[in-house]
Scaffold this active site. Structure first.
Site, PDB file in Angstrom:
ATOM      1  N   GLY A 228      14.794  -3.143  -1.201  1.00  0.00           N
ATOM      2  CA  GLY A 228      14.677  -2.769   0.203  1.00  0.00           C
ATOM      3  C   GLY A 228      13.223  -2.715   0.632  1.00  0.00           C
ATOM      4  O   GLY A 228      12.318  -3.027  -0.147  1.00  0.00           O
ATOM      5  N   PHE A 230      10.112  -0.368   2.146  1.00  0.00           N
ATOM      6  CA  PHE A 230       9.703   1.030   2.326  1.00  0.00           C
ATOM      7  C   PHE A 230       9.295   1.337   3.766  1.00  0.00           C
ATOM      8  O   PHE A 230       9.019   2.480   4.115  1.00  0.00           O
ATOM      9  CB  PHE A 230       8.599   1.437   1.346  1.00  0.00           C
ATOM     10  CG  PHE A 230       7.467   0.467   1.156  1.00  0.00           C
ATOM     11  CD1 PHE A 230       6.749  -0.052   2.230  1.00  0.00           C
ATOM     12  CD2 PHE A 230       7.089   0.075  -0.129  1.00  0.00           C
ATOM     13  CE1 PHE A 230       5.694  -0.928   2.044  1.00  0.00           C
ATOM     14  CE2 PHE A 230       6.038  -0.805  -0.327  1.00  0.00           C
ATOM     15  CZ  PHE A 230       5.335  -1.306   0.766  1.00  0.00           C
ATOM     16  N   HIS A 248      -3.039   1.560  -0.550  1.00  0.00           N
ATOM     17  CA  HIS A 248      -4.280   0.829  -0.255  1.00  0.00           C
ATOM     18  C   HIS A 248      -4.022  -0.561   0.338  1.00  0.00           C
ATOM     19  O   HIS A 248      -4.954  -1.196   0.838  1.00  0.00           O
ATOM     20  CB  HIS A 248      -5.162   0.736  -1.508  1.00  0.00           C
ATOM     21  CG  HIS A 248      -4.747  -0.298  -2.521  1.00  0.00           C
ATOM     22  ND1 HIS A 248      -5.625  -0.782  -3.468  1.00  0.00           N
ATOM     23  CD2 HIS A 248      -3.561  -0.923  -2.755  1.00  0.00           C
ATOM     24  CE1 HIS A 248      -4.996  -1.659  -4.228  1.00  0.00           C
ATOM     25  NE2 HIS A 248      -3.750  -1.762  -3.818  1.00  0.00           N
ATOM     26  N   ASP A 249      -2.783  -1.018   0.306  1.00  0.00           N
ATOM     27  CA  ASP A 249      -2.459  -2.329   0.883  1.00  0.00           C
ATOM     28  C   ASP A 249      -2.395  -2.301   2.411  1.00  0.00           C
ATOM     29  O   ASP A 249      -2.322  -3.367   3.030  1.00  0.00           O
ATOM     30  CB  ASP A 249      -1.092  -2.815   0.377  1.00  0.00           C
ATOM     31  CG  ASP A 249      -1.114  -3.233  -1.083  1.00  0.00           C
ATOM     32  OD1 ASP A 249      -2.185  -3.620  -1.580  1.00  0.00           O
ATOM     33  OD2 ASP A 249      -0.047  -3.167  -1.731  1.00  0.00           O
ATOM     34  N   GLU A 276      -4.154   5.871  -6.848  1.00  0.00           N
ATOM     35  CA  GLU A 276      -5.129   4.958  -6.265  1.00  0.00           C
ATOM     36  C   GLU A 276      -6.516   5.321  -6.789  1.00  0.00           C
ATOM     37  O   GLU A 276      -6.736   6.411  -7.319  1.00  0.00           O
ATOM     38  CB  GLU A 276      -5.157   5.069  -4.730  1.00  0.00           C
ATOM     39  CG  GLU A 276      -3.882   4.717  -4.009  1.00  0.00           C
ATOM     40  CD  GLU A 276      -3.640   3.218  -3.875  1.00  0.00           C
ATOM     41  OE1 GLU A 276      -4.430   2.413  -4.432  1.00  0.00           O
ATOM     42  OE2 GLU A 276      -2.656   2.851  -3.196  1.00  0.00           O
ATOM     43  N   GLU A 304      -9.524   0.890   0.415  1.00  0.00           N
ATOM     44  CA  GLU A 304      -9.612   2.049  -0.466  1.00  0.00           C
ATOM     45  C   GLU A 304     -10.117   3.223   0.379  1.00  0.00           C
ATOM     46  O   GLU A 304     -10.775   3.031   1.399  1.00  0.00           O
ATOM     47  CB  GLU A 304     -10.557   1.779  -1.638  1.00  0.00           C
ATOM     48  CG  GLU A 304     -10.191   0.559  -2.470  1.00  0.00           C
ATOM     49  CD  GLU A 304      -8.768   0.573  -2.998  1.00  0.00           C
ATOM     50  OE1 GLU A 304      -8.345   1.615  -3.558  1.00  0.00           O
ATOM     51  OE2 GLU A 304      -8.067  -0.442  -2.829  1.00  0.00           O
TER      52      GLU A 304
END
Length: 339
Positions: A228, A230, A248-249, A276, A304
């Site tokens: 699925g 998120f 961080h994406d 992270e 970041e």
């Protein structure tokens, strides 16, 4: 004695030409040179035959890598592994081969060639070049997606021992790994804590290929796989929600949306565990500062964050930062609960 300091102009030249070295590493990793050398040294003629490459060109690449400690030329055109080269073996317990391959692949390397677009606009160079976000791209390019997931496994193999050493998961009953890829980290956690159960949650095209990793860890019977997005909904049933290299994406708006979806299914005594890097203040060297530029290039809004930025981000999602657990690597466990 200390090694001589290079002249400043030479240091700058080495920085500017760093991609020469990274692309040589990519070629060696892609060709599985270290795997071919695992049983001992080989002449370049044999390596060229095994990899279907030009023997002279291959020799020149391996000679260059040997000059910086990756491989060693033991006699004329004969090479062996070095301690550094061992990490290019695909069977090494902390193999970096997947990561090296991903960083050298055209979709990654070419996106970096458009870094000026990102600097001028603040937009993703990858999206500018390919006309879609990187995860949309993976959805329609299974080979690139497989390389990416192998690289994420590679990261996990180096980060998971640190996470498992420095963070105690024994108080939880069920961990939901949100965007957990093939389940390398979750599998390691469940293997260490035999009473824990897990839910691996990621896109269908990812979790469909996760069974071998979970079986390798011996936890397939204690871990559900659910596909699925998120951004839509996150499985209920966990008392810990783990997000490693997910937040961080994304830019703040999308990251807050993901965290809010986690909060919506989090029990009152549950924890959100964001794994992270944390960007340090000041001018000190940090892998997080360079990874931050990779996120700028590769992911729309990706970045970041500092400790203060994480605290603000979590608060916007109705969460309270409880502590940051640091490790001997740069990966941290940023723990939060309901505010």
């Amino acid at each position: 004695m200390h090694p001589p300091t290079l002249p400043l102009h030479t240091q700058l030249l080495q920085m500017a030409s760093g991609y020469w070295l990274s692309q040589c590493l990519y070629a060696a990793a892609k060709l599985a040179i270290a795997d071919h050398l695992r049983t001992g040294e080989k002449h370049c003629d044999d390596l060229a035959r095994l990899t279907e490459t030009d023997v002279t060109a291959l020799y020149r690449v391996l000679r260059a890598l040997a000059s910086v400690g990756v491989f060693q030329e033991t006699s004329a055109a004969t090479f062996t592994l070095t301690p550094l080269a061992e990490f290019l073996r695909s069977d090494h317990p902390r193999s970096m081969r997947g990561t090296v391959v991903m960083l050298g692949e055209p979709q990654h390397y070419e996106a970096w060639s458009d870094i000026l677009h990102s600097v001028r606009t603040g937009e993703s160079a990858f999206e500018h070049r390919y006309g879609q976000g990187i995860f949309e791209y993976f959805g329609s390019h299974p080979e690139a997606a497989a390389i990416f997931e192998e690289a994420m496994n590679s990261f996990s193999k180096n980060e998971e021992p640190e996470i498992l050493t420095h963070y105690d998961f024994s108080s939880f009953t069920t961990i939901v790994d949100v965007g957990g890829g093939y389940g390398e980290l979750l599998g390691s956690i469940l293997a260490k804590y035999p009473t824990l159960k897990g839910i691996l949650f990621d896109e269908d095209y990812v979790v469909d290929h996760a069974a071998p990793t979970l079986m390798r860890h011996g936890v397939g019977d204690r871990c559900q796989r659910i596909g699925g997005s998120f951004f839509e909904t996150i499985p209920a049933g966990g008392d810990a929600y783990l997000l490693k290299h997910i937040i961080h994406d994304w830019g703040d708006e999308q990251a807050i949306a993901i965290l809010k979806n986690c909060r919506a299914v989090l029990p009152d005594n549950g924890k959100i565990l964001v794994c992270e890097m944390v960007v340090p203040e000041g001018n000190q060297p940090s892998g997080a500062k360079m990874l931050d530029i990779n996120m700028l290039v590769m992911c729309p809004g990706g970045k970041e964050r500092t400790a203060a930025e994480f605290e603000t981000l979590l608060a916007a999602a109705g969460l309270q930062l409880t502590r940051i657990v640091r490790t001997t690597e740069e990966i941290c466990v940023i723990e939060a609960c309901k505010a």
